[in-house]
Design a protein around this motif. Structure first.
Motif, PDB file in Angstrom:
ATOM      1  N   VAL A   1      42.608  34.322  45.757  1.00 58.60           N
ATOM      2  CA  VAL A   1      44.013  34.759  45.335  1.00 58.60           C
ATOM      3  C   VAL A   1      44.535  35.368  46.619  1.00 58.60           C
ATOM      4  O   VAL A   1      45.894  35.152  47.160  1.00 58.60           O
ATOM      5  N   LEU A   2      43.822  36.190  47.676  1.00 51.23           N
ATOM      6  CA  LEU A   2      44.441  36.594  48.671  1.00 51.23           C
ATOM      7  C   LEU A   2      45.025  35.543  49.826  1.00 51.23           C
ATOM      8  O   LEU A   2      45.983  35.760  50.479  1.00 51.23           O
ATOM      9  N   ASN A   3      44.505  34.510  49.651  1.00 56.33           N
ATOM     10  CA  ASN A   3      44.797  33.517  50.534  1.00 56.33           C
ATOM     11  C   ASN A   3      45.856  32.517  49.994  1.00 56.33           C
ATOM     12  O   ASN A   3      46.274  31.397  50.494  1.00 56.33           O
TER      13      ASN A   3
ATOM     14  N   ASP B   1      51.265  40.835  44.879  1.00 59.01           N
ATOM     15  CA  ASP B   1      51.314  42.106  44.921  1.00 59.01           C
ATOM     16  C   ASP B   1      50.223  42.943  44.904  1.00 59.01           C
ATOM     17  O   ASP B   1      49.884  43.969  45.508  1.00 59.01           O
ATOM     18  N   GLU B   2      49.426  42.569  43.662  1.00 54.52           N
ATOM     19  CA  GLU B   2      48.269  43.312  43.170  1.00 54.52           C
ATOM     20  C   GLU B   2      47.313  42.423  42.839  1.00 54.52           C
ATOM     21  O   GLU B   2      47.693  41.222  42.243  1.00 54.52           O
ATOM     22  N   ILE B   3      45.956  42.567  42.965  1.00 54.28           N
ATOM     23  CA  ILE B   3      44.923  41.710  42.412  1.00 54.28           C
ATOM     24  C   ILE B   3      44.270  42.753  41.424  1.00 54.28           C
ATOM     25  O   ILE B   3      43.621  43.577  42.145  1.00 54.28           O
ATOM     26  N   ILE B   4      44.150  42.463  40.157  1.00 51.55           N
ATOM     27  CA  ILE B   4      43.409  43.227  39.374  1.00 51.55           C
ATOM     28  C   ILE B   4      42.160  42.577  38.843  1.00 51.55           C
ATOM     29  O   ILE B   4      42.329  41.777  38.384  1.00 51.55           O
ATOM     30  N   VAL B   5      40.937  43.164  39.064  1.00 51.35           N
ATOM     31  CA  VAL B   5      39.642  42.741  38.741  1.00 51.35           C
ATOM     32  C   VAL B   5      39.430  43.394  37.222  1.00 51.35           C
ATOM     33  O   VAL B   5      39.195  44.858  37.581  1.00 51.35           O
ATOM     34  N   VAL B   6      39.024  43.115  36.120  1.00 47.99           N
ATOM     35  CA  VAL B   6      38.665  43.575  34.962  1.00 47.99           C
ATOM     36  C   VAL B   6      37.380  43.353  34.855  1.00 47.99           C
ATOM     37  O   VAL B   6      37.085  42.326  34.453  1.00 47.99           O
ATOM     38  N   ASP B   7      36.416  44.308  34.789  1.00 47.00           N
ATOM     39  CA  ASP B   7      35.068  43.900  34.493  1.00 47.00           C
ATOM     40  C   ASP B   7      34.665  44.347  33.058  1.00 47.00           C
ATOM     41  O   ASP B   7      35.381  45.455  32.469  1.00 47.00           O
ATOM     42  N   GLU B   8      34.039  43.324  32.357  1.00 49.23           N
ATOM     43  CA  GLU B   8      33.797  43.323  30.964  1.00 49.23           C
ATOM     44  C   GLU B   8      32.275  44.032  30.643  1.00 49.23           C
ATOM     45  O   GLU B   8      31.529  43.099  29.920  1.00 49.23           O
ATOM     46  N   GLY B   9      31.995  44.822  31.273  1.00 48.98           N
ATOM     47  CA  GLY B   9      30.646  45.540  31.314  1.00 48.98           C
ATOM     48  C   GLY B   9      29.566  44.803  31.704  1.00 48.98           C
ATOM     49  O   GLY B   9      28.428  44.833  31.216  1.00 48.98           O
ATOM     50  N   SER B  10      29.751  44.607  32.866  1.00 53.78           N
ATOM     51  CA  SER B  10      28.593  43.687  33.569  1.00 53.78           C
ATOM     52  C   SER B  10      27.528  44.458  33.750  1.00 53.78           C
ATOM     53  O   SER B  10      27.513  45.723  33.956  1.00 53.78           O
ATOM     54  N   VAL B  11      26.352  44.053  33.984  1.00 54.21           N
ATOM     55  CA  VAL B  11      24.999  44.564  33.848  1.00 54.21           C
ATOM     56  C   VAL B  11      24.504  44.411  35.233  1.00 54.21           C
ATOM     57  O   VAL B  11      23.277  44.924  35.630  1.00 54.21           O
ATOM     58  N   GLU B  12      25.011  43.574  36.049  1.00 56.52           N
ATOM     59  CA  GLU B  12      24.724  43.427  37.601  1.00 56.52           C
ATOM     60  C   GLU B  12      25.515  44.105  38.486  1.00 56.52           C
ATOM     61  O   GLU B  12      26.125  45.152  38.273  1.00 56.52           O
ATOM     62  N   ASP B  13      25.600  43.875  39.662  1.00 56.60           N
ATOM     63  CA  ASP B  13      26.256  44.678  40.827  1.00 56.60           C
ATOM     64  C   ASP B  13      27.729  44.201  41.141  1.00 56.60           C
ATOM     65  O   ASP B  13      27.969  44.485  42.230  1.00 56.60           O
TER      66      ASP B  13
ATOM     67  N   GLN C   1      32.265  47.029  48.448  1.00 56.09           N
ATOM     68  CA  GLN C   1      31.954  46.802  49.811  1.00 56.09           C
ATOM     69  C   GLN C   1      32.856  45.835  50.477  1.00 56.09           C
ATOM     70  O   GLN C   1      33.134  45.935  51.650  1.00 56.09           O
ATOM     71  N   LYS C   2      33.325  44.892  49.878  1.00 54.61           N
ATOM     72  CA  LYS C   2      34.341  43.623  50.336  1.00 54.61           C
ATOM     73  C   LYS C   2      35.784  44.025  50.486  1.00 54.61           C
ATOM     74  O   LYS C   2      36.450  43.796  51.168  1.00 54.61           O
ATOM     75  N   PHE C   3      36.157  45.075  49.530  1.00 57.77           N
ATOM     76  CA  PHE C   3      37.535  45.047  49.246  1.00 57.77           C
ATOM     77  C   PHE C   3      38.146  46.585  48.990  1.00 57.77           C
ATOM     78  O   PHE C   3      39.414  47.103  48.936  1.00 57.77           O
ATOM     79  N   SER C   4      37.389  47.542  49.391  1.00 54.55           N
ATOM     80  CA  SER C   4      37.658  49.118  49.285  1.00 54.55           C
ATOM     81  C   SER C   4      38.845  49.220  50.519  1.00 54.55           C
ATOM     82  O   SER C   4      39.540  49.992  49.890  1.00 54.55           O
TER      83      SER C   4
ATOM     84  N   ARG D   1      45.463  46.197  47.618  1.00 52.14           N
ATOM     85  CA  ARG D   1      46.119  45.203  46.793  1.00 52.14           C
ATOM     86  C   ARG D   1      44.944  44.837  45.735  1.00 52.14           C
ATOM     87  O   ARG D   1      45.400  44.327  44.742  1.00 52.14           O
ATOM     88  N   VAL D   2      43.742  45.104  46.207  1.00 52.47           N
ATOM     89  CA  VAL D   2      42.664  44.771  45.164  1.00 52.47           C
ATOM     90  C   VAL D   2      42.295  46.112  44.323  1.00 52.47           C
ATOM     91  O   VAL D   2      41.831  47.072  45.046  1.00 52.47           O
ATOM     92  N   GLN D   3      42.359  46.059  43.091  1.00 52.70           N
ATOM     93  CA  GLN D   3      41.851  47.024  42.087  1.00 52.70           C
ATOM     94  C   GLN D   3      40.998  46.662  41.093  1.00 52.70           C
ATOM     95  O   GLN D   3      40.841  45.541  40.814  1.00 52.70           O
ATOM     96  N   TYR D   4      39.918  47.517  40.934  1.00 52.86           N
ATOM     97  CA  TYR D   4      38.830  47.159  39.868  1.00 52.86           C
ATOM     98  C   TYR D   4      38.772  48.225  38.623  1.00 52.86           C
ATOM     99  O   TYR D   4      38.975  49.257  38.934  1.00 52.86           O
ATOM    100  N   PHE D   5      38.744  47.688  37.586  1.00 59.32           N
ATOM    101  CA  PHE D   5      38.468  48.358  36.520  1.00 59.32           C
ATOM    102  C   PHE D   5      37.303  47.803  35.880  1.00 59.32           C
ATOM    103  O   PHE D   5      37.046  46.673  35.266  1.00 59.32           O
TER     104      PHE D   5
END
Length: 72
Positions: free
Chosen positions: A26-28, A34-46, A53-56, A60-64
């Motif tokens: 998406v970044l490329n 304008d923004e990239i929103i990653v929505v996690d659905e209760g992952s049990v891994e990392d 680590q990669k996008f802090s 433009r990258v947001q994580y929920f």
């Protein structure tokens, strides 16, 4: 005329091995979002740690995270 704000939403459930590639893809894009929103659905891994680590440093990258309820 104002340019409309564009957003890309990426859903994630235990895709730590792939979600970084998805965000980089998406970044490329030639027409930048304008923004990239990653929505996690209760992952049990990392996924959250991998994304942090990669996008802090990229505002433009947001994580929920939310409780697993299915992708839709």
């Amino acid at each position: 005329m104002l340019k409309p704000k564009t957003s890309c939403i990426i859903t994630n459930y235990n895709y730590a091995d792939f979600v970084v590639d998805a965000v980089h893809s998406v970044l490329n894009q030639s027409d930048a979002f304008d923004e990239i929103i990653v929505v996690d659905e209760g992952s049990v891994e990392d996924s959250d740690q991998v994304l942090e680590q990669k996008f802090s440093d990229n505002p433009r990258v947001q994580y929920f995270s939310k409780k697993n309820g299915g992708m839709l």
